[in-house]
Motif scaffolding. Sequence first.
Motif, PDB file in Angstrom:
ATOM      1  N   SER A  14     120.882  58.361  46.056  1.00  0.00           N
ATOM      2  CA  SER A  14     119.571  57.932  45.569  1.00  0.00           C
ATOM      3  C   SER A  14     118.480  58.215  46.586  1.00  0.00           C
ATOM      4  O   SER A  14     117.328  58.488  46.224  1.00  0.00           O
ATOM      5  N   ARG A  15     118.818  58.164  47.883  1.00  0.00           N
ATOM      6  CA  ARG A  15     117.850  58.456  48.932  1.00  0.00           C
ATOM      7  C   ARG A  15     117.862  59.946  49.289  1.00  0.00           C
ATOM      8  O   ARG A  15     116.815  60.544  49.546  1.00  0.00           O
ATOM      9  N   LYS A  16     119.047  60.532  49.280  1.00  0.00           N
ATOM     10  CA  LYS A  16     119.146  61.956  49.575  1.00  0.00           C
ATOM     11  C   LYS A  16     118.367  62.780  48.559  1.00  0.00           C
ATOM     12  O   LYS A  16     117.798  63.828  48.879  1.00  0.00           O
ATOM     13  N   SER A  17     118.310  62.304  47.344  1.00  0.00           N
ATOM     14  CA  SER A  17     117.634  63.017  46.275  1.00  0.00           C
ATOM     15  C   SER A  17     116.128  63.125  46.497  1.00  0.00           C
ATOM     16  O   SER A  17     115.492  64.075  46.036  1.00  0.00           O
ATOM     17  N   VAL A  18     115.537  62.171  47.208  1.00  0.00           N
ATOM     18  CA  VAL A  18     114.073  62.144  47.328  1.00  0.00           C
ATOM     19  C   VAL A  18     113.564  62.641  48.671  1.00  0.00           C
ATOM     20  O   VAL A  18     112.356  62.721  48.884  1.00  0.00           O
ATOM     21  N   LEU A  19     114.464  63.002  49.587  1.00  0.00           N
ATOM     22  CA  LEU A  19     114.065  63.479  50.906  1.00  0.00           C
ATOM     23  C   LEU A  19     114.471  64.929  51.101  1.00  0.00           C
ATOM     24  O   LEU A  19     115.477  65.379  50.555  1.00  0.00           O
ATOM     25  N   PRO A  20     113.711  65.696  51.893  1.00  0.00           N
ATOM     26  CA  PRO A  20     114.095  67.088  52.157  1.00  0.00           C
ATOM     27  C   PRO A  20     115.282  67.160  53.106  1.00  0.00           C
ATOM     28  O   PRO A  20     115.634  66.173  53.760  1.00  0.00           O
ATOM     29  N   GLY A  21     115.895  68.344  53.185  1.00  0.00           N
ATOM     30  CA  GLY A  21     117.024  68.546  54.078  1.00  0.00           C
ATOM     31  C   GLY A  21     116.611  68.557  55.537  1.00  0.00           C
ATOM     32  O   GLY A  21     115.429  68.603  55.888  1.00  0.00           O
ATOM     33  N   THR A  22     117.609  68.550  56.406  1.00  0.00           N
ATOM     34  CA  THR A  22     117.371  68.468  57.841  1.00  0.00           C
ATOM     35  C   THR A  22     116.474  69.590  58.347  1.00  0.00           C
ATOM     36  O   THR A  22     115.609  69.380  59.198  1.00  0.00           O
ATOM     37  N   GLY A  23     116.648  70.793  57.810  1.00  0.00           N
ATOM     38  CA  GLY A  23     115.873  71.926  58.284  1.00  0.00           C
ATOM     39  C   GLY A  23     114.380  71.761  58.121  1.00  0.00           C
ATOM     40  O   GLY A  23     113.602  72.365  58.871  1.00  0.00           O
ATOM     41  N   PHE A  24     113.942  70.939  57.170  1.00  0.00           N
ATOM     42  CA  PHE A  24     112.520  70.701  56.946  1.00  0.00           C
ATOM     43  C   PHE A  24     111.847  70.135  58.190  1.00  0.00           C
ATOM     44  O   PHE A  24     110.664  70.394  58.452  1.00  0.00           O
ATOM     45  N   PHE A  25     112.594  69.353  58.981  1.00  0.00           N
ATOM     46  CA  PHE A  25     112.015  68.645  60.109  1.00  0.00           C
ATOM     47  C   PHE A  25     112.078  69.450  61.413  1.00  0.00           C
ATOM     48  O   PHE A  25     111.643  68.964  62.452  1.00  0.00           O
ATOM     49  N   LEU A  26     112.608  70.655  61.352  1.00  0.00           N
ATOM     50  CA  LEU A  26     112.653  71.500  62.541  1.00  0.00           C
ATOM     51  C   LEU A  26     111.260  72.061  62.797  1.00  0.00           C
ATOM     52  O   LEU A  26     110.685  72.714  61.921  1.00  0.00           O
ATOM     53  N   PRO A  27     110.670  71.834  63.964  1.00  0.00           N
ATOM     54  CA  PRO A  27     109.312  72.335  64.238  1.00  0.00           C
ATOM     55  C   PRO A  27     109.218  73.847  64.073  1.00  0.00           C
ATOM     56  O   PRO A  27     110.147  74.580  64.417  1.00  0.00           O
ATOM     57  N   ASP A  28     108.085  74.304  63.549  1.00  0.00           N
ATOM     58  CA  ASP A  28     107.904  75.733  63.301  1.00  0.00           C
ATOM     59  C   ASP A  28     108.080  76.553  64.564  1.00  0.00           C
ATOM     60  O   ASP A  28     108.628  77.655  64.526  1.00  0.00           O
ATOM     61  N   ALA A  29     107.594  76.046  65.702  1.00  0.00           N
ATOM     62  CA  ALA A  29     107.680  76.819  66.942  1.00  0.00           C
ATOM     63  C   ALA A  29     109.130  77.108  67.305  1.00  0.00           C
ATOM     64  O   ALA A  29     109.481  78.230  67.695  1.00  0.00           O
ATOM     65  N   ILE A  30     109.988  76.121  67.158  1.00  0.00           N
ATOM     66  CA  ILE A  30     111.407  76.314  67.459  1.00  0.00           C
ATOM     67  C   ILE A  30     112.041  77.239  66.434  1.00  0.00           C
ATOM     68  O   ILE A  30     112.791  78.158  66.774  1.00  0.00           O
ATOM     69  N   GLU A  31     111.731  77.005  65.167  1.00  0.00           N
ATOM     70  CA  GLU A  31     112.304  77.833  64.114  1.00  0.00           C
ATOM     71  C   GLU A  31     111.854  79.288  64.234  1.00  0.00           C
ATOM     72  O   GLU A  31     112.650  80.212  64.061  1.00  0.00           O
ATOM     73  N   ASP A  32     110.586  79.497  64.551  1.00  0.00           N
ATOM     74  CA  ASP A  32     110.074  80.860  64.684  1.00  0.00           C
ATOM     75  C   ASP A  32     110.750  81.591  65.834  1.00  0.00           C
ATOM     76  O   ASP A  32     111.111  82.771  65.708  1.00  0.00           O
ATOM     77  N   ASP A  33     110.905  80.908  66.959  1.00  0.00           N
ATOM     78  CA  ASP A  33     111.578  81.534  68.105  1.00  0.00           C
ATOM     79  C   ASP A  33     113.018  81.880  67.760  1.00  0.00           C
ATOM     80  O   ASP A  33     113.525  82.951  68.113  1.00  0.00           O
ATOM     81  N   ILE A 320     109.691  69.299  40.911  1.00  0.00           N
ATOM     82  CA  ILE A 320     109.026  69.175  42.207  1.00  0.00           C
ATOM     83  C   ILE A 320     110.067  68.806  43.259  1.00  0.00           C
ATOM     84  O   ILE A 320     110.831  67.858  43.080  1.00  0.00           O
ATOM     85  N   LYS A 321     110.082  69.552  44.355  1.00  0.00           N
ATOM     86  CA  LYS A 321     111.069  69.332  45.407  1.00  0.00           C
ATOM     87  C   LYS A 321     110.489  68.481  46.540  1.00  0.00           C
ATOM     88  O   LYS A 321     109.271  68.495  46.791  1.00  0.00           O
ATOM     89  N   PRO A 322     111.340  67.748  47.256  1.00  0.00           N
ATOM     90  CA  PRO A 322     110.857  66.930  48.372  1.00  0.00           C
ATOM     91  C   PRO A 322     110.127  67.718  49.452  1.00  0.00           C
ATOM     92  O   PRO A 322     109.223  67.197  50.102  1.00  0.00           O
ATOM     93  N   ALA A 323     110.485  68.987  49.662  1.00  0.00           N
ATOM     94  CA  ALA A 323     109.816  69.797  50.678  1.00  0.00           C
ATOM     95  C   ALA A 323     108.447  70.286  50.227  1.00  0.00           C
ATOM     96  O   ALA A 323     107.730  70.916  51.011  1.00  0.00           O
ATOM     97  N   GLY A 324     108.065  70.033  48.975  1.00  0.00           N
ATOM     98  CA  GLY A 324     106.739  70.380  48.495  1.00  0.00           C
ATOM     99  C   GLY A 324     106.692  71.559  47.544  1.00  0.00           C
ATOM    100  O   GLY A 324     105.664  71.801  46.902  1.00  0.00           O
ATOM    101  N   SER A 325     107.765  72.322  47.437  1.00  0.00           N
ATOM    102  CA  SER A 325     107.785  73.466  46.533  1.00  0.00           C
ATOM    103  C   SER A 325     108.013  72.995  45.102  1.00  0.00           C
ATOM    104  O   SER A 325     108.474  71.875  44.856  1.00  0.00           O
ATOM    105  N   VAL A 326     107.676  73.870  44.155  1.00  0.00           N
ATOM    106  CA  VAL A 326     107.760  73.533  42.733  1.00  0.00           C
ATOM    107  C   VAL A 326     108.404  74.691  41.984  1.00  0.00           C
ATOM    108  O   VAL A 326     108.059  75.854  42.212  1.00  0.00           O
ATOM    109  N   SER A 327     109.329  74.386  41.090  1.00  0.00           N
ATOM    110  CA  SER A 327     109.919  75.378  40.191  1.00  0.00           C
ATOM    111  C   SER A 327     109.420  75.115  38.776  1.00  0.00           C
ATOM    112  O   SER A 327     109.410  73.955  38.329  1.00  0.00           O
TER     113      SER A 327
END
Length: 405
Positions: A14-33, A320-327
């Motif tokens: 019930s909570r997993k359904s409304v929150l984005p996955g772990t990767g969403f919280f990885l800062p862009d700077a780290i992910e970009d590198d 509507i997805k928790p990360a903000g994208s929409v299908s």
Amino acid sequence: MYDELISSEDLPLSRKSVLPGTGFFLPDAIEDDLEDERAKAKLEGAEAAVVADTDADGLACVALLREAYDDVRNVPEPADEDEDEDEPASETDALDPLEEPEPTPHRVALLGASPHDLEDSIQQVADYAKEGIDLYVCDLCPDRYEYVADELEAALEVAGHAAWYDHHQWDDDVAAAVRDAGVDLVIGDSEEECTADVVYRSLEYEFDPIYEELAAVTRDHDLWLREDPRSDDLADYAYWSGPEEYAEVVREYGAALPAWVEEFLAEKRIEKEALIDQAVSRTELQDVDGYTVGITYGRCSQNEVAEAMREQGADASIVIKPAGSVSIRGTDAFDRCHEVAGLVGGGGHPKAAGCKPDIYDDMLDYAHHWTTHGAVTKQVLLDAFQTVAEDEQDTDSSGDDHSLE
């Protein structure tokens, strides 16, 4: 921040359904590198680079190109039964950010991309590929040429040949600009072909019949035809496996996935069905100028959720997805999904499209998104549907063809 705060492994559904996955919280700077280091390793010594969407269609294109280039086969072993499979696999999740990536042995390097970061992957080719590399872009469409102009120009200075294969709805000016830049652009009919079809017919290579079948089954899902049950298997496996794994497995087996993959899918689908049920339970049906629009929120498989809403009477569906994208998914009654998405910075096909509204200024906006189940996004999408429906009524009353294609 404690790891357990962003990990969804042990969360109730019930909570997993409304929150984005772990990767969403990885800062862009780290992910970009991390992505740059991985791209550099992949491109070292590669003869060709494929910038592709990492869904089943884009990855089928990679498999076809590797076959045409007689690339080394690197079929993975069956997954370890004891391995933790609670999260959908991704390269970012699989690697330690501090770990130096090992160069891959592939002559055809895969650079996964989405419509939102297409230009970054093209720039990686410019930065890290060897002179004379063949560049391919597959299953991706820029909304505006300016979004990719500088990066594409830089990549073309390195590439010896460049081709772009797609089947989405392209703006004529964008297509002309890509071709004028020196790219061999081939766009398939979005209602008849997937991008794997376009690659299959465009390459000067005599493929084994299994690849024609792979393209056909991929098309069945990508165009939302749903006539071949194997297409759901391909879509689910592309989502749950890493992109490299998927490309190699379908290159080896085509659409006839091996037994160990089927076992893996059966296990993953237990949770998938539970997340689908969560999203379906939140469904609201809205009347928009005579169309019944289903709308819901949750981390889920959007196609199955859209089908459930269709069975409830929806002419079109919004997930509507928790990360903000929409299908956005349509039916025979509503086939202007790409126009709805286009009003919110996205695009796609008449019956299948996507977008991510630019409405998130800080984490408080995301917190509101999660706790209200996407209330602001719902209104933005319903307003876009209203605009398209009104345009249809206006053009119908004038006697003109209301298609904007």
